[in-house]
Design an enzyme around this catalytic site. Sequence first.
Site, PDB file in Angstrom:
ATOM      1  N   PRO A  20       0.795  -1.242   0.000  1.00 24.32           N
ATOM      2  CA  PRO A  20       0.000   0.000   0.000  1.00 24.32           C
ATOM      3  C   PRO A  20       0.823   1.287   0.000  1.00 24.32           C
ATOM      4  O   PRO A  20       0.837   2.041   0.982  1.00 24.32           O
ATOM      5  CB  PRO A  20      -0.832  -0.136   1.277  1.00 24.32           C
ATOM      6  N   CYS A  21       1.484   1.573  -1.123  1.00 27.74           N
ATOM      7  CA  CYS A  21       2.243   2.817  -1.215  1.00 27.74           C
ATOM      8  C   CYS A  21       1.325   4.037  -1.175  1.00 27.74           C
ATOM      9  O   CYS A  21       1.788   5.151  -0.881  1.00 27.74           O
ATOM     10  CB  CYS A  21       3.105   2.823  -2.469  1.00 27.74           C
TER      11      CYS A  21
END
Length: 295
Positions: free
Chosen positions: A247-248
């Site tokens: 989850p950047c």
Amino acid sequence: MTPEPRPAYHYAVIARALDLIDAGGPGLTLEALAAQMNMSPAHFQRVFSQWVGVSPKRYQQYLTLDHAKRLLADRHTVLEATLASGLSGGGRLHDLFLRWEAMTPGEFARGGAGLTVIWGWFDSPFGPALVMGTDKGICGIGFAAESGAEATMQDLRARWPKATFVEDAARLRPWAQAAFGAGDAEAPAPLYLIGAPFQIKVWEALLRIPSGHVTTYSDIAQAIGHPHAVRAVGTAVGRNPVSWLIPCHRALRKSGGLGGYHWGMPVKRAMLAWESARDDAAQPDLDPAYLATGT
């Protein structure tokens, strides 16, 4: 909540709706939005609430300009403490991953030589998604809503230039469905991380951010033991090949600004809003009447 039939169709509907809500702002009414979906307001609200977790009106509130700042104030995860405690965080997404493994530095240096990567296109809540994988798990997810299908394909293929790429959507479908929340909970989506050692350390830290929460680039740098490498951390975050699952989109600037996003800022806003909406909808004190009325 069990989705109603035709998930691929409804994913496409919701993807278009999210894009219209993002572009239309708070003044876009339920009736106008439903009309553009060729659905009645009641039916569209039911489908939208079923997939997103809240009504369209409530979702609009998560797309306001100060949403990221409020996330940083209320749901800021300090990764150093999380890592020290040995916790990987809660949330639906983390439950999908029973295992993940990384390519060795030597294998990465060879640019994917000898590696077969299968790929396929799938509907997602954030537009058309290109999913790539090996026999060990998903190694790439890219989104084409902003960049287009051809550029998205070229982007991911360039990560492993010497690999052999084979189209096989059927083989990837169970993992893709699990990745986007439409699959069997007993069929998780394993990950195969293909990157340099420093990048993998950053991506591993991202995996520890709970769903619905955010962190900062500087916190990630602290957590991986390189407190002065904030710029390098930002580069590694941007090079994450498995968007959404690693989850950047949960990495923000200290100021509360969204920062950048490889697949386009509208996609990042939609991901943060989607997670916040589903996280809040899961809280026991949420008034169910709100989901029904959107008021």
